[in-house]
Design a protein around this motif. Structure first.
Motif, mmCIF file in Angstrom:
data_model
loop_
_atom_site.group_PDB
_atom_site.id
_atom_site.type_symbol
_atom_site.label_atom_id
_atom_site.label_comp_id
_atom_site.label_asym_id
_atom_site.label_seq_id
_atom_site.Cartn_x
_atom_site.Cartn_y
_atom_site.Cartn_z
ATOM 1 N N THR A 188 0.840 -1.196 0.000
ATOM 2 C CA THR A 188 0.000 0.000 0.000
ATOM 3 C C THR A 188 0.879 1.251 0.000
ATOM 4 O O THR A 188 0.627 2.217 -0.719
ATOM 5 C CB THR A 188 -0.910 -0.012 1.255
ATOM 6 O OG1 THR A 188 -1.544 -1.281 1.346
ATOM 7 C CG2 THR A 188 -1.958 1.073 1.177
ATOM 8 N N GLU A 200 -2.630 3.840 3.862
ATOM 9 C CA GLU A 200 -3.931 3.817 3.216
ATOM 10 C C GLU A 200 -4.530 5.214 3.116
ATOM 11 O O GLU A 200 -5.183 5.542 2.141
ATOM 12 C CB GLU A 200 -4.861 2.908 4.017
ATOM 13 C CG GLU A 200 -6.058 2.465 3.252
ATOM 14 C CD GLU A 200 -6.487 1.077 3.681
ATOM 15 O OE1 GLU A 200 -5.910 0.109 3.166
ATOM 16 O OE2 GLU A 200 -7.367 0.968 4.556
ATOM 17 N N ASP A 222 -5.119 -9.082 1.418
ATOM 18 C CA ASP A 222 -5.316 -9.269 2.846
ATOM 19 C C ASP A 222 -4.625 -10.514 3.387
ATOM 20 O O ASP A 222 -4.356 -10.616 4.563
ATOM 21 C CB ASP A 222 -6.819 -9.374 3.149
ATOM 22 C CG ASP A 222 -7.335 -8.052 3.672
ATOM 23 O OD1 ASP A 222 -6.508 -7.291 4.198
ATOM 24 O OD2 ASP A 222 -8.541 -7.803 3.563
HETATM 25 P P1 GDP Z 1 2.104 -6.018 2.780
HETATM 26 O O1 GDP Z 1 1.858 -7.486 2.879
HETATM 27 O O2 GDP Z 1 3.004 -5.552 3.888
HETATM 28 O O3 GDP Z 1 2.549 -5.550 1.457
HETATM 29 O O4 GDP Z 1 0.703 -5.312 3.108
HETATM 30 P P2 GDP Z 1 -0.426 -4.741 2.111
HETATM 31 O O5 GDP Z 1 -0.001 -3.445 1.541
HETATM 32 O O6 GDP Z 1 -0.820 -5.834 1.189
HETATM 33 O O7 GDP Z 1 -1.575 -4.424 3.160
HETATM 34 C C1 GDP Z 1 -2.117 -5.417 4.004
HETATM 35 C C2 GDP Z 1 -3.484 -4.970 4.477
HETATM 36 O O8 GDP Z 1 -3.366 -3.834 5.337
HETATM 37 C C3 GDP Z 1 -4.412 -4.547 3.341
HETATM 38 O O9 GDP Z 1 -5.707 -4.995 3.648
HETATM 39 C C4 GDP Z 1 -4.330 -3.040 3.372
HETATM 40 O O10 GDP Z 1 -5.510 -2.468 2.866
HETATM 41 C C5 GDP Z 1 -4.160 -2.767 4.864
HETATM 42 N N1 GDP Z 1 -3.490 -1.481 5.130
HETATM 43 C C6 GDP Z 1 -2.398 -0.988 4.523
HETATM 44 N N2 GDP Z 1 -2.075 0.239 4.995
HETATM 45 C C7 GDP Z 1 -3.008 0.528 5.932
HETATM 46 C C8 GDP Z 1 -3.234 1.668 6.777
HETATM 47 O O11 GDP Z 1 -2.526 2.677 6.756
HETATM 48 N N3 GDP Z 1 -4.274 1.584 7.636
HETATM 49 C C9 GDP Z 1 -5.086 0.491 7.682
HETATM 50 N N4 GDP Z 1 -6.083 0.507 8.568
HETATM 51 N N5 GDP Z 1 -4.919 -0.579 6.885
HETATM 52 C C10 GDP Z 1 -3.886 -0.568 6.016
#
Ligand code: GDP
Ligand code: GDP
Length: 461
Positions: free
Chosen positions: A17, A147, A32
């Motif tokens: 994100t 986000e 997710d």
């Molecule tokens: P990664 O596995 O570290 O790359 O994580 P992702 O970017 O795929 O995000 C994992 C989940 O966390 C997703 O459902 C995103 O929508 C959520 N997410 C990412 N950033 C935020 C944020 O700033 N706030 C919230 N509440 N959720 C977030």
């Protein structure tokens, strides 16, 4: 000026994100489910004036075998080795996990530079995790919400001195030196926030239409680069000008220019507020420019309030001072109105200027510098606790139901703006008036006008 930033962290903390936000395109996969298979993804990131390469690493997995996780881990290690700086992301809502600790250790050993970020920190849910993040020993965590786009400005400001350093190294091939972002004890230690040519002080001049914003900016940049006047439809394409204001490099966000563009579409009032709000996000110091003939209009109040909520330093400048006959009388009126209408900006400097004649610009300059300095101020834990002792002695917290609220310990957790945490007992019983007593005391005793001060209490039972 290019460097490589790798985003690392365990799965599901929000790396993709964040990557998407920095690159501005939906390039990375967001899911997710933890552990979705991915390669390293690279993109060209933009943040303020910085351009760099960003790498979204796959989740750092702990497995050391030859499984998919083992391969992902090696891939990630390669990203860490190759990156100039690693942005280590944890989930502020989940708090610090064993996996985070493991990788903090790995990064400490392996990465050239580490920036710690607590993501998902929008609202209040992340506060505990943000504090816990200090325990990783990687310095002050950035508060992010990938986000919602929060904290990007702070990330930008942390990256600027590093980017300068990488550039210098590229030129000189100098040996590596560490950027120390972990020192939270020294007072006024870091000089690196001081405005330089490469890192100018960012201000926004906001105020109602015709307050004199363009005239003021023209005067500051000393040439007619902006067009002023009552004609409609004057457009400018640039929204910021970089200039040297009385010896201080500054980048000025020009809402007047944006607004003049907006005139064309005849949504003047609405858009000028929206533009003001946008400019506030970019600014370190917000100059609220009032027309002294019609001061503290609804619009001025809204934007000033927004600046406070966003944690920006604020300077209020009353313009067209040349028009005033009875200056002392008018100044009293302004002061009174300011205190009544903007109590949340208490202590912010109020200066009088004439954009037309240039009178008072030195006062404005000094007020901006001072507000910026205070906004960046760090007070040592030792001094804070000495102060807290004196404050509670002079005026002890109440004892609701016979149980005394104890304020045990205090520390500054953040600058820009200064934020403090007090460890205490029964914090839910602490009246707001006591919080105000402490905030006003901090402002006065540590001479911190013109900046919001954040004070939170952490319950220790
Ligand atoms: P990664 O596995 O570290 O790359 O994580 P992702 O970017 O795929 O995000 C994992 C989940 O966390 C997703 O459902 C995103 O929508 C959520 N997410 C990412 N950033 C935020 C944020 O700033 N706030 C919230 N509440 N959720 C977030
Ligand atoms: P903006 O809409 O906020 O950018 O305001 P402008 O800079 O276009 O100024 C609006 C009008 O106020 C113009 O006619 C300016 O000449 C006038 N003005 C701006 N500053 C001053 C000042 O300090 N004194 C006086 N008397 N008039 C001013």
């Amino acid at each position: 000026m290019s460097f490589t930033l790798a985003i690392v962290g365990r799965p599901n903390v929000g790396k993709s994100t964040l990557f998407n936000r920095l690159v501005g395109k939906r390039l990375a996969l967001v899911d997710d489910q933890p552990g979705v298979t991915r390669d390293l993804r690279e993109g060209q990131a933009r943040l303020g004036h910085l351009r760099f390469i960003v790498v979204d690493s796959a989740g750092l997995e702990m497995a050391e075998d030859d499984s998919l996780q083992g391969r992902m881990r090696r891939l990630t290690e390669r990203a860490v080795d190759e990156a100039d700086v690693c942005l280590f992301v944890i989930d502020a809502r989940a708090g610090v996990t064993a996996a985070d600790e493991y990788f903090a250790d790995l990064l400490r050993k392996r990465a050239k530079h580490v920036i710690l970020a607590a993501n998902k920190a929008e609202g209040r849910a992340g506060e505990g995790g943000l504090l816990e993040a200090y325990s990783l020993g990687l310095g002050e965590p950035l508060r992010l919400s990938a986000e919602h786009g929060e904290g990007m400005d702070e990330l930008y400001h942390v990256l600027i001195p590093m980017a300068e350093q990488f550039e210098a190294q590229n030129v000189q091939q100098a040996p590596e030196t560490d950027v120390d972002v972990s020192d939270d004890e020294g007072e006024d230690d870091a000089e690196n926030w001081r405005p330089t040519e490469a890192n100018p002080l960012q201000i926004a001049v906001i105020g109602r239409p015709n307050a004199g914003k363009s005239t003021l900016i023209n005067k500051i940049i000393g040439e007619d680069r902006l067009l002023t006047g009552p004609e409609a439809g004057i457009t400018r394409d640039s929204i910021s000008v970089t200039t040297n204001f009385m010896g201080t490099p500054m980048r000025i966000f020009d809402t007047a220019g944006m607004r003049k563009k907006a005139r064309v579409v005849e949504k003047l009032e609405k858009l000028s507020v929206a533009d003001g709000l946008r400019a506030v996000r970019f600014a370190e110091v917000v100059v609220v420019l009032l027309d002294v003939e019609i001061p503290f209009e609804q619009q001025d109040l809204r934007i000033a309030d927004f600046a406070e909520t966003e944690g920006r330093a604020v300077v209020v400048a009353a313009n067209k001072w040349d028009l005033e006959e009875d200056k002392p009388q008018k100044l009293n009126e302004l002061r009174e109105a300011f205190e009544r209408l903007l109590p949340q900006l208490r202590g912010a400097p109020l200066v009088t200027v004439s954009a037309r004649t240039g009178k008072g610009l030195d006062r404005l300059h000094n007020a901006i510098i001072k507000a910026h300095e205070v906004w960046n101020r760090r007070v040592s834990t030792a001094r804070l606790n000495q102060w807290l002792g004196a404050m509670t002695e002079a005026h002890p917290p109440p004892a609701p139901g016979g149980r005394r609220i104890r304020l045990r310990y205090m520390t500054q957790v953040k600058t820009r703006p200064p934020a403090f945490v007090v460890m205490a007992t029964h914090t839910d019983k602490l009246p707001d008036s006591y919080q105000r007593y402490l905030i006003n005391g901090l402002r006065q005793d540590f001479d911190m006008p013109g900046t919001p001060i954040r004070l939170t209490f952490r319950d220790q039972g």
